[in-house]
Write an enzyme that holds these catalytic residues in place. Sequence first.
Site, PDB file in Angstrom:
ATOM      1  N   HIS A  29     -13.268  -0.992  -7.071  1.00 37.82           N
ATOM      2  CA  HIS A  29     -14.461  -0.133  -7.100  1.00 37.82           C
ATOM      3  C   HIS A  29     -14.151   1.341  -6.861  1.00 37.82           C
ATOM      4  CE1 HIS A  29     -15.693  -0.110  -2.520  1.00 37.82           C
ATOM      5  NE2 HIS A  29     -14.422   0.129  -2.685  1.00 37.82           N
ATOM      6  N   ASP A  79       0.862  -1.187   0.000  1.00 41.56           N
ATOM      7  CA  ASP A  79       0.000   0.000   0.000  1.00 41.56           C
ATOM      8  C   ASP A  79       0.894   1.232   0.000  1.00 41.56           C
ATOM      9  OD1 ASP A  79      -2.281   1.739   0.262  1.00 41.56           O
ATOM     10  OD2 ASP A  79      -3.339   0.129   1.291  1.00 41.56           O
TER      11      ASP A  79
END
Length: 339
Positions: free
Chosen positions: A248, A202
Amino acid sequence: MNNHLLPPHIQLTQMISGYWLSQSIYVISKLGIPDLLQNSPQTCEKMASLKNINSSALYRVMRALASVGIFSEVESQRFSLTPLGEYLCENHPQSVKATAIMLGEAPHYQAWGNLFHSVKTGKPAFDDVFGMGVFEYFKSHPEDAEIFENSMSSFSFSEERAILEAYDFSDFTTIVDVGGGYGEMLGSILEKYPQCQGILFDEEYVISHCQETLKKHNINNRCQAISGSFFEKIPSGGDAYLLKHIIHDWGDESAIAILQNCREVLPEHGKVLVMEMIVPQGNTPSSAKMLDLNMLVMCPGGKERSKIEFEELFSLAGLTLHRIVTTSEEVCILEATKK
């Protein structure tokens, strides 16, 4: 009372004023009121004193939330916690406290107040309100970023059990969690499958806070924490690449780029595991349809997708949707392989 027994204009009025309820839940969650009631009922006067807030105002909020089943007024201005309200306690295994706080804070609440902008332009209301994209904002606002990541971890608490029950990770050697936040999902997988190694990937501002979660799951010696951007390069060495509620957040072009970067480092026998809700056709009730609006408001092109849209997305990224594994929650596991 069953809402369907109410006159239509009352049903609609309750929907229209829904943010009154959500903001009330946000306030008592941020104050930690449910946590004060875990062991015994308390008076508003005592709780207000502990939190240095107005007792009369607290009572009015508590009374309103008692009317919808979150608290119970057992004596005059003395409240207990109901089974429903327990889910707002920080130590509940399926706590939604972090989410109640996240959705009530300025980044989400003010952006949603600008929904009209998104509907008019098709662009994120967040950018219009704050003058930058949501992830750029989080990089420069660490307190809001922490609230967001804590909410994502709480989602993982709810979903990880369902995912682990539905999907067998035992064939994998090294699992890479792309955009894995603090590592709650990956930690749960590695804890259940001690033969597996992990890579948590990340942005640096996220990865720098992951060690507490990795220690909690006792996987420090089996999990690397690597920082970087999934738009640039994804760590190699995995045979499974997880993308949980990542795709998404992005429009098709960006989503394809992320998937292509996964494909680039994917071995021939490897799998890309996209964990998302799938929007059903027709009028079928689904949380995905409301979450899709949140993507419209908050994210650059983000959206929830149907099965057909996922198939097209994978194909354009050089992947094939092999199967969809449903879970006891609304999240599904879309398993993709190289074409």
